[in-house]
Design a protein around this motif. Structure first.
Motif, PDB file in Angstrom:
ATOM      1  N   ARG A 309       4.019 -13.147  -7.758  1.00 49.07           N
ATOM      2  CA  ARG A 309       3.319 -13.943  -7.094  1.00 49.07           C
ATOM      3  C   ARG A 309       3.416 -13.400  -5.416  1.00 49.07           C
ATOM      4  O   ARG A 309       4.520 -13.253  -5.063  1.00 49.07           O
ATOM      5  N   LYS A 310       2.261 -13.163  -4.915  1.00 49.13           N
ATOM      6  CA  LYS A 310       2.249 -12.589  -3.407  1.00 49.13           C
ATOM      7  C   LYS A 310       2.949 -11.174  -3.322  1.00 49.13           C
ATOM      8  O   LYS A 310       3.379 -10.915  -2.276  1.00 49.13           O
ATOM      9  N   ALA A 311       3.176 -10.429  -4.497  1.00 52.85           N
ATOM     10  CA  ALA A 311       3.786  -9.138  -4.478  1.00 52.85           C
ATOM     11  C   ALA A 311       2.568  -8.262  -3.679  1.00 52.85           C
ATOM     12  O   ALA A 311       1.476  -8.480  -3.903  1.00 52.85           O
ATOM     13  N   TYR A 312       3.285  -7.170  -3.080  1.00 47.49           N
ATOM     14  CA  TYR A 312       2.172  -5.935  -2.341  1.00 47.49           C
ATOM     15  C   TYR A 312       2.551  -4.891  -3.311  1.00 47.49           C
ATOM     16  O   TYR A 312       3.617  -4.255  -3.424  1.00 47.49           O
ATOM     17  N   LEU A 313       1.404  -4.765  -3.979  1.00 46.42           N
ATOM     18  CA  LEU A 313       1.143  -3.359  -5.052  1.00 46.42           C
ATOM     19  C   LEU A 313       0.113  -2.488  -4.281  1.00 46.42           C
ATOM     20  O   LEU A 313      -0.371  -1.712  -5.246  1.00 46.42           O
ATOM     21  N   GLU A 314      -0.061  -2.223  -3.089  1.00 44.65           N
ATOM     22  CA  GLU A 314      -1.218  -1.530  -2.882  1.00 44.65           C
ATOM     23  C   GLU A 314      -1.063  -0.038  -3.390  1.00 44.65           C
ATOM     24  O   GLU A 314       0.175   0.504  -3.017  1.00 44.65           O
ATOM     25  N   ASN A 315      -1.802   0.643  -3.763  1.00 43.86           N
ATOM     26  CA  ASN A 315      -1.936   2.265  -4.338  1.00 43.86           C
ATOM     27  C   ASN A 315      -0.859   2.301  -5.542  1.00 43.86           C
ATOM     28  O   ASN A 315      -0.366   3.419  -5.639  1.00 43.86           O
ATOM     29  N   ALA A 316      -0.410   0.896  -6.168  1.00 43.75           N
ATOM     30  CA  ALA A 316       0.450   1.479  -7.130  1.00 43.75           C
ATOM     31  C   ALA A 316      -0.206   2.033  -8.487  1.00 43.75           C
ATOM     32  O   ALA A 316      -1.391   1.683  -8.601  1.00 43.75           O
ATOM     33  N   ASP A 317       0.426   2.796  -9.206  1.00 43.86           N
ATOM     34  CA  ASP A 317      -0.200   3.362 -10.645  1.00 43.86           C
ATOM     35  C   ASP A 317       0.206   2.448 -11.607  1.00 43.86           C
ATOM     36  O   ASP A 317       1.447   2.699 -12.154  1.00 43.86           O
ATOM     37  N   MET A 318      -0.410   1.595 -11.956  1.00 44.26           N
ATOM     38  CA  MET A 318      -0.017   0.722 -13.172  1.00 44.26           C
ATOM     39  C   MET A 318      -0.778   1.106 -14.461  1.00 44.26           C
ATOM     40  O   MET A 318      -1.064   0.045 -15.158  1.00 44.26           O
ATOM     41  N   LYS A 319      -1.377   2.283 -14.516  1.00 47.72           N
ATOM     42  CA  LYS A 319      -1.844   2.776 -15.569  1.00 47.72           C
ATOM     43  C   LYS A 319      -1.295   2.122 -17.198  1.00 47.72           C
ATOM     44  O   LYS A 319      -0.011   2.411 -17.120  1.00 47.72           O
ATOM     45  N   GLY A 320      -2.009   1.602 -17.901  1.00 44.71           N
ATOM     46  CA  GLY A 320      -1.553   1.100 -19.247  1.00 44.71           C
ATOM     47  C   GLY A 320      -0.233   0.053 -19.129  1.00 44.71           C
ATOM     48  O   GLY A 320       0.361  -0.217 -20.187  1.00 44.71           O
ATOM     49  N   ALA A 321      -0.175  -0.538 -18.058  1.00 44.08           N
ATOM     50  CA  ALA A 321       0.926  -1.436 -18.046  1.00 44.08           C
ATOM     51  C   ALA A 321       0.503  -2.838 -18.599  1.00 44.08           C
ATOM     52  O   ALA A 321      -0.705  -3.117 -19.135  1.00 44.08           O
ATOM     53  N   ASP A 322       1.453  -3.347 -18.892  1.00 39.24           N
ATOM     54  CA  ASP A 322       1.396  -4.771 -19.932  1.00 39.24           C
ATOM     55  C   ASP A 322       1.810  -5.998 -18.904  1.00 39.24           C
ATOM     56  O   ASP A 322       2.801  -6.272 -18.545  1.00 39.24           O
ATOM     57  N   LEU A 323       0.626  -6.571 -18.679  1.00 40.14           N
ATOM     58  CA  LEU A 323       0.749  -7.983 -17.688  1.00 40.14           C
ATOM     59  C   LEU A 323       0.597  -9.190 -18.383  1.00 40.14           C
ATOM     60  O   LEU A 323      -0.022 -10.155 -17.468  1.00 40.14           O
TER      61      LEU A 323
END
Length: 433
Positions: A309-323
């Motif tokens: 919640r309210k995390a700052y993830l700009e430009n993060a590479d989360m390819k294939g992540a499990d969310l």
């Protein structure tokens, strides 16, 4: 020899003159000091076996499986090891003069101080291998892969070979390799005093007895690394990450030096991990609320039920992540790469995903109420049953997306691409165009 693997008692210091152990299952066998000269071990499974100080001169190990085997100080002169799997094997101080290692797999192998004079390494894969102090004089190295292999001043190569041009790394004290990828590389016993390894990827690296005194490991990834008996006096470890698989000497606590332990259910609220490499990390149910995760590498990370919640993830590479089931309410995800990620049941209410890549993501039953999805790439995404009410989808690419039973009440689809999208059971009457 029957089909059952021999007992350790039968194999300990056994003398086979010459033995025929072709295709035998010898996994984990204890053969320290064994006499196996001219033995036939072709296609045998010797993974994790202890064969140190053994006499294997002229032995036939063609196609054998020696992954993780201990062959330290063994005599393998003139041995046939072509197409052999020696990935992660310990060949420290081994004699391999004139041996045939053509097309062998030596990824991550420890060849410290090994004698490889006149060895045939044609087509062999030595990526990530430790060649410090090894002698490769007159070795045949046509097509040999040396990417990420390490060497030092004592290493001798065959004439005409420039290791730097092959992608190998010269490792010594004071070396500067910020951001270097040494994933799985064996750096045991290496002198890295005062080395600059800021942001280095040292996942699963072997750093046993490595001298890291005053080295800079700021933001380095130490997940799964073996740091037992390493010299960590004065080592800079602020914002470095490690996990439950990281091996440390008893009494060492990296968190005291400013490192972050990555683990399920860990509390890292408001932490600054910008630029860190968290690829493949297990962060199930972790608390990362309001954390700075901009520019992080989070490929294949497990964030199921995590609090972002309210995390700052700009430009993060989360390819294939499990969310799945993650709480991402109000998170900032501008330009994030979530292609191929699993976002089922995720709560992204009012999340900012402008310019993000969600191509081929699975968003079934996700909540994107009021989310900012301007210019987002949702082509081919699975959006069945997703709540996009009041979402801003101006300029979004929804071509080929599956939107069956999605809620688009008051969603803004101005300039959005809907070519080939499946809009079955979608009420388009309240959509803003």
């Amino acid at each position: 020899m029957n089909s059952q693997p021999p007992s350790d008692q039968e194999l300990n210091s056994a003398k086979f003159v010459p033995a025929n152990l072709q295709k035998e299952d010898l996994r984990g066998a204890y053969l320290r000091g064994a006499y196996l000269r001219d033995a036939n071990l072709s296609e045998a499974d010797l993974s994790e076996a202890c064969i140190s100080y053994a006499d294997m001169i002229g032995a036939n190990l063609t196609g054998a499986n020696l992954t993780g085997a201990d062959l330290s100080e063994s005599s393998l002169n003139l041995a046939h090891l072509c197409e052999c799997n020696l990935s992660g094997a310990n060949l420290k101080g081994a004699n391999l003069v004139g041996a045939d290692l053509s097309d062998a797999d030596l990824r991550g192998a420890n060849l410290r101080m090994a004698n490889l004079i006149n060895t045939n390494l044609t087509g062999a894969n030595l990526s990530g291998a430790n060649l410090s102090g090894a002698d490769l004089s007159d070795a045949e190295m046509q097509g040999t892969i040396l990417q990420k292999a390490i060497y030092d001043l004592r290493t001798r190569f065959c004439d005409g070979l420039d290791p730097k041009k092959t992608g190998a790394y010269w490792i010594t004290s004071n070396v500067s390799l910020p951001g270097v990828n040494l994933n799985g590389v064996d750096l045991s016993g290496i002198n890295l005093k005062r080395a600059d390894l800021r942001g280095a990827n040292l996942r699963n690296a072997k750093l046993v007895e490595t001298n890291l005194e005053s080295a800079n490991l700021f933001r380095a990834n130490l997940s799964g690394a073996d740091l037992r008996d390493a010299n960590l006096k004065g080592t800079i470890l602020q914002k470095a990450v490690y996990d439950a698989k990281t091996l440390l000497t008893d009494g060492i606590d990296l968190t005291l030096a400013g490192a972050y332990r990555i683990a399920p259910s860990v509390s890292l609220s408001e932490v600054n991990l910008s630029g860190a490499d968290l690829s493949g990390a297990d962060l199930r149910s972790a608390d990362l609320s309001s954390a700075n995760l901009s520019d992080t590498k989070m490929m294949e990370v497990d964030l199921t039920r995590a609090n972002l919640r309210k995390a700052y993830l700009e430009n993060a590479d989360m390819k294939g992540a499990d969310l799945r089931w993650a709480d991402m309410i109000g998170a900032i995800l501008n330009q994030v790469n979530l292609s191929g990620a699993d976002l089922r049941w995720v709560d992204m209410t009012r999340a900012d995903l402008r310019g993000a890549n969600l191509r081929l993501t699975d968003l079934r039953e996700a909540d994107l109420t009021g989310a900012f999805l301007n210019q987002v790439n949702l082509s081919g995404a699975d959006l069945r049953g997703v709540d996009l009410s009041r979402a801003d989808l101006r300029g979004a690419d929804l071509s080929g997306a599956d939107l069956r039973k999605a809620d688009l009440t008051k969603a803004n689809l101005q300039w959005a691409k809907l070519d080939g999208a499946n809009l079955t059971d979608v009420d388009m009457s309240t959509v803003l165009h």
